[in-house]
Design a protein around this motif. Structure first.
Motif, PDB file in Angstrom:
ATOM      1  N   CYS A 108       0.842  -1.209   0.000  1.00 18.49           N
ATOM      2  CA  CYS A 108       0.000   0.000   0.000  1.00 18.49           C
ATOM      3  C   CYS A 108       0.874   1.255   0.000  1.00 18.49           C
ATOM      4  CB  CYS A 108      -0.923  -0.011   1.216  1.00 18.49           C
ATOM      5  SG  CYS A 108      -0.040   0.022   2.764  1.00 18.49           S
ATOM      6  N   ILE A 109       0.236   2.382  -0.296  1.00 18.50           N
ATOM      7  CA  ILE A 109       0.971   3.662  -0.268  1.00 18.50           C
ATOM      8  C   ILE A 109       1.057   4.160   1.173  1.00 18.50           C
ATOM      9  CG2 ILE A 109       1.026   6.055  -1.124  1.00 18.50           C
ATOM     10  CD1 ILE A 109       1.353   3.985  -3.359  1.00 18.50           C
ATOM     11  N   ILE A 110      -0.055   4.069   1.890  1.00 13.96           N
ATOM     12  CA  ILE A 110      -0.029   4.434   3.320  1.00 13.96           C
ATOM     13  C   ILE A 110      -0.790   3.358   4.102  1.00 13.96           C
ATOM     14  CG2 ILE A 110      -0.611   6.159   5.075  1.00 13.96           C
ATOM     15  CD1 ILE A 110      -0.660   8.298   2.952  1.00 13.96           C
ATOM     16  N   HIS A 111      -0.137   2.810   5.105  1.00 13.96           N
ATOM     17  CA  HIS A 111      -0.805   1.818   5.949  1.00 13.96           C
ATOM     18  C   HIS A 111      -1.781   2.536   6.879  1.00 13.96           C
ATOM     19  CE1 HIS A 111      -1.365  -1.229   9.080  1.00 13.96           C
ATOM     20  NE2 HIS A 111      -1.086  -2.098   8.108  1.00 13.96           N
ATOM     21  N   ARG A 112      -2.895   1.877   7.218  1.00 10.69           N
ATOM     22  CA  ARG A 112      -3.921   2.548   8.055  1.00 10.69           C
ATOM     23  C   ARG A 112      -3.358   3.001   9.407  1.00 10.69           C
ATOM     24  NH1 ARG A 112      -7.645  -2.693   8.268  1.00 10.69           N
ATOM     25  NH2 ARG A 112      -6.356  -3.120   6.466  1.00 10.69           N
ATOM     26  N   ASP A 113      -2.362   2.262   9.943  1.00 16.78           N
ATOM     27  CA  ASP A 113      -1.785   2.664  11.240  1.00 16.78           C
ATOM     28  C   ASP A 113      -0.982   3.949  11.126  1.00 16.78           C
ATOM     29  OD1 ASP A 113      -2.856   0.451  12.317  1.00 16.78           O
ATOM     30  OD2 ASP A 113      -0.985  -0.714  12.377  1.00 16.78           O
ATOM     31  N   ASN A 114      -0.602   4.291   9.890  1.00 16.05           N
ATOM     32  CA  ASN A 114       0.206   5.504   9.683  1.00 16.05           C
ATOM     33  C   ASN A 114      -0.631   6.673   9.157  1.00 16.05           C
ATOM     34  OD1 ASN A 114       2.618   4.498  10.576  1.00 16.05           O
ATOM     35  ND2 ASN A 114       3.151   3.626   8.582  1.00 16.05           N
ATOM     36  N   MET A 115      -1.966   6.541   9.312  1.00 12.37           N
ATOM     37  CA  MET A 115      -2.849   7.619   8.857  1.00 12.37           C
ATOM     38  C   MET A 115      -3.599   8.188  10.052  1.00 12.37           C
ATOM     39  SD  MET A 115      -4.849   6.758   5.354  1.00 12.37           S
ATOM     40  CE  MET A 115      -4.596   5.009   5.192  1.00 12.37           C
ATOM     41  N   ALA A 116      -3.692   9.507  10.102  1.00 15.41           N
ATOM     42  CA  ALA A 116      -4.474  10.152  11.166  1.00 15.41           C
ATOM     43  C   ALA A 116      -5.520  11.042  10.512  1.00 15.41           C
ATOM     44  CB  ALA A 116      -3.566  10.968  12.069  1.00 15.41           C
ATOM     45  N   ILE A 117      -6.756  10.843  10.916  1.00 20.11           N
ATOM     46  CA  ILE A 117      -7.863  11.580  10.307  1.00 20.11           C
ATOM     47  C   ILE A 117      -7.877  13.013  10.809  1.00 20.11           C
ATOM     48  CG2 ILE A 117     -10.397  11.602  10.000  1.00 20.11           C
ATOM     49  CD1 ILE A 117      -8.887   9.071   9.047  1.00 20.11           C
ATOM     50  N   SER A 118      -8.099  13.948   9.875  1.00 24.33           N
ATOM     51  CA  SER A 118      -8.140  15.346  10.332  1.00 24.33           C
ATOM     52  C   SER A 118      -9.498  15.986  10.095  1.00 24.33           C
ATOM     53  CB  SER A 118      -7.024  16.159   9.662  1.00 24.33           C
ATOM     54  OG  SER A 118      -7.101  16.026   8.272  1.00 24.33           O
ATOM     55  N   ILE A 119     -10.536  15.184   9.799  1.00 22.57           N
ATOM     56  CA  ILE A 119     -11.885  15.792   9.708  1.00 22.57           C
ATOM     57  C   ILE A 119     -12.758  15.254  10.827  1.00 22.57           C
ATOM     58  CG2 ILE A 119     -11.987  16.399   7.291  1.00 22.57           C
ATOM     59  CD1 ILE A 119     -13.392  13.693   6.792  1.00 22.57           C
TER      60      ILE A 119
END
Ligand code: GLU
Length: 400
Positions: free
Chosen positions: A389-400
């Motif tokens: 993947c391009i970004i793993h879900r653990d490395n994503m933080a939601i900003s909305i």
């Protein structure tokens, strides 16, 4: 032996002990015209911190005024525009500022420590954790950490920019209960109270986005500081997301902190202030660090379906090349990028909505070659595949 939990949790000596971050701006420390120190104010700040410590609380002081103090020391009347000059003046002023604090705190036998930070220091996860551990250790030792931006080596790209933001980051780092943004008015008003007599105080705010639609906060900060109400709202947004109750209060009456943190005891003597209520479900330390500690190096535009994968502040799946339609900026793997979804608004214009921030597994050049491609085609397009993947879900933080 006291066993401390890891930094996801707050380390507290007792149940009633609070951790407070108090941010004092240049206008509370230096005279705006002569730049001489406002010793009365400084002494009151120090006395308040000593009282808070005597009540068992832990206090971090975030202080501005390196530049203001340097201007006075060098007998320069106006803050220059040239970056190197500002850096040099801050280098002179920071030592002097610390020596003033050390002298005042020494009257109460209170040790202090200097922590100078830049955004760059926190961009590496291990370095960020080192800074957190150092702050925690100082607090455990009973020391008052005194934090400022490392102005002498900061350039635009690695700057927090203003001490309101720096204090919010610091409050998140120490998992503070309260962040006090001390300023030259009692609280946030619906408009500038100096020019509009109808301006009303904002006492409690639970939704900063909604508040921004109803208040006018265009007034800039003082001549030497960089803040104003806008940066205070940004800081409050950041800190409340980390679970920190944020207060705007008057810097010349720091003793007001006492009733604000103990409303039951002082119910009938509550000073005017604005309280931003902390989010009930604060972001986990690592996600908060991704959002606010890491420099944003570029943007990837993602398909609108990604928005549907967001539930309860989490993204349900990883970001794949096939979900990406456009890339902006030059970045390398392991840097952080903004994830943007494009919507057509009622007027038929395209709105860019930032939905998250994440750490990429591929560089911008690589993503440009594989975007919209299926996972099994990555090797064909790149000649190798470092990650699925391009970004793993653990490395994503939601900003909305
Ligand atoms: N770090 C700057 C100083 O010490 C102040 C930045 C600000 O006012 O927010 O002078």
């Amino acid at each position: 032996m006291v066993v401390y939990r890891n930094i996801q949790n707050t380390r507290r000596p007792t149940n009633t002990s609070l951790t407070l971050v108090i941010k004092v701006g240049t206008s509370s420390i230096c005279d705006e015209v002569t730049h001489y120190p406002l010793l009365g104010n400084l002494s009151r700040i120090v006395e308040t911190i000593i009282q808070l410590k005597n009540l068992g609380h832990r206090v971090v002081l975030v202080t501005s005024a390196a530049v203001g103090t340097g201007l006075r020391r060098l007998n320069i009347t106006e803050k220059p525009k040239k970056l190197a000059s500002i850096q040099a003046i801050a280098a002179v002023g920071q030592g002097r500022l610390m020596s003033m604090y050390d002298d005042l705190f020494a009257q109460f036998d209170q040790p202090v420590a200097q922590m100078l930070l830049t955004r760059n220091d926190l961009a590496e996860r291990s370095q960020y954790l080192n800074a957190v551990n150092c702050l925690e250790e100082l607090l455990d030792m009973g020391v008052v950490p005194i934090v400022n931006e490392n102005d002498s080596i900061s350039v635009k790209e690695i700057k927090f920019g203003d001490n309101d933001t720096l204090s919010a980051i610091t409050a998140g780092m120490v998992k503070a209960d309260y962040l006090f943004l001390m300023t030259d008015v009692d609280c946030l008003y619906t408009d500038n109270p100096r020019s509009n007599p109808d301006a009303r105080p904002v006492l409690v705010c639970e939704d900063i986005d909604r508040l921004k639609e109803t208040v006018k906060v265009s007034a800039p900060g003082s001549a030497l500081g960089t803040g104003g109400m806008i940066t205070k709202l940004v800081a409050a947004d950041l800190a409340t997301a980390a679970g920190v109750t944020t207060i705007i209060a008057r810097g010349s009456t720091p003793e007001n902190i006492m009733p604000i943190i103990d409303p039951e005891k002082y119910a009938d003597k509550m000073p005017l202030h604005t309280r931003f209520v902390a989010k009930p479900q604060p972001l986990m330390d690592r996600k908060w660090w991704i959002l606010h500690g890491l420099h944003t190096a570029g943007t990837v535009y993602v398909e609108s379906e990604m928005t549907e994968a967001i539930h309860d502040g989490q993204i349900d799946h990883d970001l794949f090349a096939q979900n990406i339609s456009k890339v902006e900026g030059n970045f390398v793997e392991h840097q952080a990028v903004r994830l943007v979804v494009q919507h057509k608004n009622a007027k038929g214009l395209v709105d860019n909505v930032t939905i998250a921030k994440g750490i990429v597994n591929y560089s911008s050049a690589e993503i440009m070659r594989i975007m919209l491609a299926q996972e099994q085609d990555i090797v064909d397009k790149l000649g190798y595949k470092d990650a699925n993947c391009i970004i793993h879900r653990d490395n994503m933080a939601i900003s909305i």
